[in-house]
Write a protein that holds these residues in place. Structure first.
Motif, PDB file in Angstrom:
ATOM      1  N   TRP A  50       0.825  -1.202   0.000  1.00 47.30           N
ATOM      2  CA  TRP A  50       0.000   0.000   0.000  1.00 47.30           C
ATOM      3  C   TRP A  50       0.867   1.264   0.000  1.00 47.30           C
ATOM      4  O   TRP A  50       0.565   2.249  -0.698  1.00 47.30           O
ATOM      5  CB  TRP A  50      -0.923   0.008   1.215  1.00 47.30           C
ATOM      6  CG  TRP A  50      -2.186  -0.779   1.045  1.00 47.30           C
ATOM      7  CD1 TRP A  50      -2.458  -2.021   1.533  1.00 47.30           C
ATOM      8  CD2 TRP A  50      -3.377  -0.359   0.348  1.00 47.30           C
ATOM      9  NE1 TRP A  50      -3.727  -2.415   1.181  1.00 47.30           N
ATOM     10  CE2 TRP A  50      -4.314  -1.416   0.463  1.00 47.30           C
ATOM     11  CE3 TRP A  50      -3.733   0.788  -0.351  1.00 47.30           C
ATOM     12  CZ2 TRP A  50      -5.584  -1.343  -0.103  1.00 47.30           C
ATOM     13  CZ3 TRP A  50      -4.994   0.865  -0.918  1.00 47.30           C
ATOM     14  CH2 TRP A  50      -5.898  -0.185  -0.801  1.00 47.30           C
ATOM     15  N   LEU A  53       2.218   2.033  -3.381  1.00 51.26           N
ATOM     16  CA  LEU A  53       1.172   2.572  -4.244  1.00 51.26           C
ATOM     17  C   LEU A  53       0.903   4.037  -3.911  1.00 51.26           C
ATOM     18  O   LEU A  53       0.719   4.877  -4.801  1.00 51.26           O
ATOM     19  CB  LEU A  53      -0.108   1.746  -4.069  1.00 51.26           C
ATOM     20  CG  LEU A  53      -1.210   1.925  -5.106  1.00 51.26           C
ATOM     21  CD1 LEU A  53      -0.741   1.481  -6.486  1.00 51.26           C
ATOM     22  CD2 LEU A  53      -2.447   1.127  -4.688  1.00 51.26           C
ATOM     23  N   ILE A 187      -9.975   1.238   4.420  1.00 50.53           N
ATOM     24  CA  ILE A 187      -9.415   0.016   3.847  1.00 50.53           C
ATOM     25  C   ILE A 187      -9.837  -1.144   4.735  1.00 50.53           C
ATOM     26  O   ILE A 187      -9.420  -1.225   5.883  1.00 50.53           O
ATOM     27  CB  ILE A 187      -7.880   0.082   3.762  1.00 50.53           C
ATOM     28  CG1 ILE A 187      -7.422   1.323   2.989  1.00 50.53           C
ATOM     29  CG2 ILE A 187      -7.334  -1.182   3.095  1.00 50.53           C
ATOM     30  CD1 ILE A 187      -5.924   1.514   2.968  1.00 50.53           C
ATOM     31  N   SER A 196      -5.282  -6.596   1.163  1.00 51.38           N
ATOM     32  CA  SER A 196      -4.215  -6.234   0.237  1.00 51.38           C
ATOM     33  C   SER A 196      -4.777  -5.383  -0.899  1.00 51.38           C
ATOM     34  O   SER A 196      -5.923  -5.543  -1.317  1.00 51.38           O
ATOM     35  CB  SER A 196      -3.549  -7.490  -0.329  1.00 51.38           C
ATOM     36  OG  SER A 196      -4.360  -8.090  -1.314  1.00 51.38           O
ATOM     37  N   ASN A 197      -3.915  -4.504  -1.420  1.00 50.21           N
ATOM     38  CA  ASN A 197      -4.333  -3.653  -2.527  1.00 50.21           C
ATOM     39  C   ASN A 197      -4.619  -4.465  -3.786  1.00 50.21           C
ATOM     40  O   ASN A 197      -5.283  -3.991  -4.705  1.00 50.21           O
ATOM     41  CB  ASN A 197      -3.267  -2.591  -2.812  1.00 50.21           C
ATOM     42  CG  ASN A 197      -1.940  -3.173  -3.236  1.00 50.21           C
ATOM     43  OD1 ASN A 197      -1.321  -3.903  -2.481  1.00 50.21           O
ATOM     44  ND2 ASN A 197      -1.509  -2.861  -4.440  1.00 50.21           N
ATOM     45  N   ARG A 198      -4.144  -5.721  -3.847  1.00 47.79           N
ATOM     46  CA  ARG A 198      -4.404  -6.576  -4.999  1.00 47.79           C
ATOM     47  C   ARG A 198      -5.826  -7.135  -4.982  1.00 47.79           C
ATOM     48  O   ARG A 198      -6.277  -7.687  -5.980  1.00 47.79           O
ATOM     49  CB  ARG A 198      -3.396  -7.735  -5.031  1.00 47.79           C
ATOM     50  CG  ARG A 198      -1.997  -7.267  -5.328  1.00 47.79           C
ATOM     51  CD  ARG A 198      -1.000  -8.395  -5.230  1.00 47.79           C
ATOM     52  NE  ARG A 198       0.316  -7.894  -5.585  1.00 47.79           N
ATOM     53  CZ  ARG A 198       0.813  -7.901  -6.814  1.00 47.79           C
ATOM     54  NH1 ARG A 198       0.095  -8.376  -7.805  1.00 47.79           N
ATOM     55  NH2 ARG A 198       2.009  -7.423  -7.058  1.00 47.79           N
ATOM     56  N   TYR A 200      -8.485  -5.271  -3.823  1.00 48.24           N
ATOM     57  CA  TYR A 200      -9.394  -4.148  -3.646  1.00 48.24           C
ATOM     58  C   TYR A 200      -9.303  -3.270  -4.878  1.00 48.24           C
ATOM     59  O   TYR A 200      -8.207  -2.857  -5.270  1.00 48.24           O
ATOM     60  CB  TYR A 200      -8.984  -3.379  -2.381  1.00 48.24           C
ATOM     61  CG  TYR A 200     -10.114  -2.657  -1.706  1.00 48.24           C
ATOM     62  CD1 TYR A 200     -11.239  -3.343  -1.280  1.00 48.24           C
ATOM     63  CD2 TYR A 200     -10.040  -1.283  -1.495  1.00 48.24           C
ATOM     64  CE1 TYR A 200     -12.270  -2.678  -0.646  1.00 48.24           C
ATOM     65  CE2 TYR A 200     -11.071  -0.616  -0.858  1.00 48.24           C
ATOM     66  CZ  TYR A 200     -12.181  -1.316  -0.439  1.00 48.24           C
ATOM     67  OH  TYR A 200     -13.212  -0.653   0.191  1.00 48.24           O
ATOM     68  N   GLN A 203      -8.274   1.344  -5.065  1.00 49.11           N
ATOM     69  CA  GLN A 203      -7.088   1.827  -4.355  1.00 49.11           C
ATOM     70  C   GLN A 203      -6.866   3.325  -4.541  1.00 49.11           C
ATOM     71  O   GLN A 203      -6.633   4.060  -3.569  1.00 49.11           O
ATOM     72  CB  GLN A 203      -5.834   1.080  -4.844  1.00 49.11           C
ATOM     73  CG  GLN A 203      -5.917  -0.426  -4.723  1.00 49.11           C
ATOM     74  CD  GLN A 203      -6.226  -1.045  -6.071  1.00 49.11           C
ATOM     75  OE1 GLN A 203      -7.062  -0.551  -6.804  1.00 49.11           O
ATOM     76  NE2 GLN A 203      -5.542  -2.138  -6.390  1.00 49.11           N
ATOM     77  N   GLU A 204      -6.910   3.784  -5.782  1.00 56.66           N
ATOM     78  CA  GLU A 204      -6.570   5.183  -6.052  1.00 56.66           C
ATOM     79  C   GLU A 204      -7.551   6.158  -5.390  1.00 56.66           C
ATOM     80  O   GLU A 204      -7.121   7.113  -4.739  1.00 56.66           O
ATOM     81  CB  GLU A 204      -6.486   5.416  -7.561  1.00 56.66           C
ATOM     82  CG  GLU A 204      -5.376   4.629  -8.250  1.00 56.66           C
ATOM     83  CD  GLU A 204      -3.988   5.030  -7.774  1.00 56.66           C
ATOM     84  OE1 GLU A 204      -3.818   6.188  -7.336  1.00 56.66           O
ATOM     85  OE2 GLU A 204      -3.087   4.182  -7.819  1.00 56.66           O
ATOM     86  N   LEU A 207      -6.773   6.213  -1.616  1.00 54.69           N
ATOM     87  CA  LEU A 207      -5.538   6.920  -1.286  1.00 54.69           C
ATOM     88  C   LEU A 207      -5.689   8.418  -1.474  1.00 54.69           C
ATOM     89  O   LEU A 207      -5.159   9.215  -0.686  1.00 54.69           O
ATOM     90  CB  LEU A 207      -4.395   6.377  -2.139  1.00 54.69           C
ATOM     91  CG  LEU A 207      -3.973   4.943  -1.813  1.00 54.69           C
ATOM     92  CD1 LEU A 207      -3.006   4.414  -2.866  1.00 54.69           C
ATOM     93  CD2 LEU A 207      -3.331   4.868  -0.431  1.00 54.69           C
TER      94      LEU A 207
END
Length: 487
Positions: A50, A53, A187, A196-198, A200, A203-204, A207
């Motif tokens: 994360w 990213l 999150i 994990s960001n993979r 979900y 993500q952008e 963040l």
């Protein structure tokens, strides 16, 4: 001497909100056009992913248990070069380590790097007591620069005013930000921390939302100034990764062909836990890396070795089981003597079966074991393991410093989906004797079958200096045997 602006964001405990704050800080600074290098203290893959990213640059893990102190400094110095700021997220509480003296804590890392610390304080239902906590942290250990506070989960303007005045009047430490309570965790979490960001797909936006909040509620200019007060660093005496990749076990065939062997690295939604330095070490030791997937129908290039990291095979159990071609391919590689190295989730894939929520799924079948998911951790934290048996990757007598975090445990295959049960591996099949940690069975870890090595123990290449060179030497020797056997 070299300028390396840096700071550590630490908490009083796990769950204080430091990851959310650190993500927001990294993204907010990156949106200003700054070069932000994120780091994560401790053995953690998900937060580091994360952070990378959020900052737009890959995060590295810094941990005085996994790496000698000079290499911690060397790794930080190498990765922070040319950056406007390095942001280091701590783990657990600021002074929490592996023992009574707090060995390998976030505070120890901050002292090692001469980095100022900003304390992320969960201020829920707290006012003046916050000043006492901050004062205690500032005075608890000598040599620590507690330089600022960010109050998290504040309730309103009156609450924030009393917090700020109390902390600054009684401690003299500046409050750099006041974040409000969020209606829900942006999150989602599960048993290993943040999702994990993979897994979900938002993500952008998440963040950017965190960055908006931090930009509104944290004095980023003062944070940047604080990072700039860190003293200049001398280039450490520690050698770079290049010098930590020489093999310690002679390859089987000294007449291996010239050129670089190709090592496949599984990176997909099932397995993706890798320290970037591990892959860099393999490259610098002389290998070419090809990313491959256990889930995709796409063909693989010809490989001379295979690396299966950790991850969440339980979330993709059906898809892994359904890809019969790849299961057969990996099992065939192992039986042909290809060097294969697997950690945790990779080990689970190499077993005969995986049991999740009452269902049983066939896996690659290299080892005659079943792994099953449990409701509580079966191995958690730092580990030490003595190498007790010859293998292609680790010399006998070396003591590995690693970590384990798994909810699965392994069982003998008493009844199998795809054939009769096989006898479980005996003690002679295990390469590692656990000095600290759970391992697989009976205090042992590191199963070996031909040239396939699998363990619950995760390692860091810089703390295991022989590993990359031995892996590459074994891959080169395997390629030589294969080429010799061809017509």
């Amino acid at each position: 001497m070299s300028n390396r602006p840096r700071l550590v964001l630490a908490g009083l405990s796990g769950g204080a909100g430091k990851t959310i704050v650190t993500l927001g800080v990294c993204r907010a600074l990156a949106r200003r056009g700054l070069t932000v290098r994120p780091f994560k203290k401790g053995p953690d893959y998900i937060d580091a992913s994360w952070l990378g990213l959020a900052a737009g640059r890959e995060a590295s893990n810094l941990d005085p248990f996994l790496l000698p102190a000079d290499l911690v400094r060397g790794l930080f110095f190498e990765k922070s070069a040319g950056c406007d700021i390095s942001v280091i997220e701590g783990n657990r509480g600021l002074f929490d380590g592996k023992d009574l003296s707090g060995s390998f804590s976030t505070a120890e890392l901050a002292r090692l790097l001469c980095a100022p610390v900003v304390l992320v304080l969960d201020a829920t239902k707290m006012t003046r007591t916050a000043a006492a906590i901050v004062a205690g942290c500032a005075a608890f250990e000598s040599g620590l620069s507690l330089a600022g506070v960010i109050c998290n989960r504040t309730a309103g303007e009156r609450h924030r005013s009393i917090l700020r005045r109390s902390i600054e009047e009684y401690t003299g430490i500046p409050v750099l930000g006041m974040l409000p309570k969020m209606p829900e965790n942006p999150i989602p979490e599960r048993h290993m921390g943040l999702l994990s960001n993979r897994e979900y797909d938002r993500q952008e936006p998440i963040l950017d939302t965190l960055a908006d909040c931090v930009a509104d509620c944290v004095d980023l200019d003062r944070l940047l100034h604080l990072a700039g007060t860190a003293p200049d660093m001398e280039q450490p005496d520690a050698l770079s990764i290049t010098d930590w990749a020489a093999p310690s076990i002679p390859p089987d065939d000294r007449h291996a062909p010239a050129g670089r062997p190709r090592i496949g690295v599984v990176r997909d939604a099932a397995l993706w836990f890798y320290y970037p330095e591990n892959l860099e070490a393999l490259t610098r030791a002389g290998a070419d890396i090809s990313l491959v997937s256990l889930l995709s129908p796409d063909p693989w290039p010809e490989l001379d070795g295979l690396y299966l990291g950790g991850g969440f095979p339980e979330t993709m159990a059906r898809a892994l089981a359904d890809n019969l071609d790849v299961r057969d391919r990996v099992r065939g590689f192992s039986r042909a003597g290809m060097p294969i190295y697997a950690e945790c989730g990779g080990f689970m894939y190499l077993c005969r079966e995986l049991r999740v929520a009452g269902e049983t799924f066939p896996m690659a079948g290299v080892f005659p074991l079943t792994t099953t998911l449990c409701p509580r951790p079966q191995g958690l934290g730092y580990s030490r393991a003595l190498v007790r048996r010859e293998n292609p990757f680790h010399p006998v007598g070396f003591e590995l410093a690693g970590h384990e975090f798994h909810y699965s445990r392994c069982l003998a295959c008493l009844a199998c989906l795809d054939g009769p049960p096989a006898p479980p591996p005996g003690p002679e099949s295990f390469c590692l004797e656990m000095k600290r940690g759970a391992g697989m069975l009976h205090g042992l870890d590191g199963l070996l079958s031909d040239a396939t090595f699998a363990a619950y123990t995760h390692i860091h290449a810089l703390g295991t200096p022989h590993w990359a060179g031995n892996f590459v030497a074994a891959a080169r020797a395997f390629r030589a045997r294969r080429e010799k056997a061809r017509p």
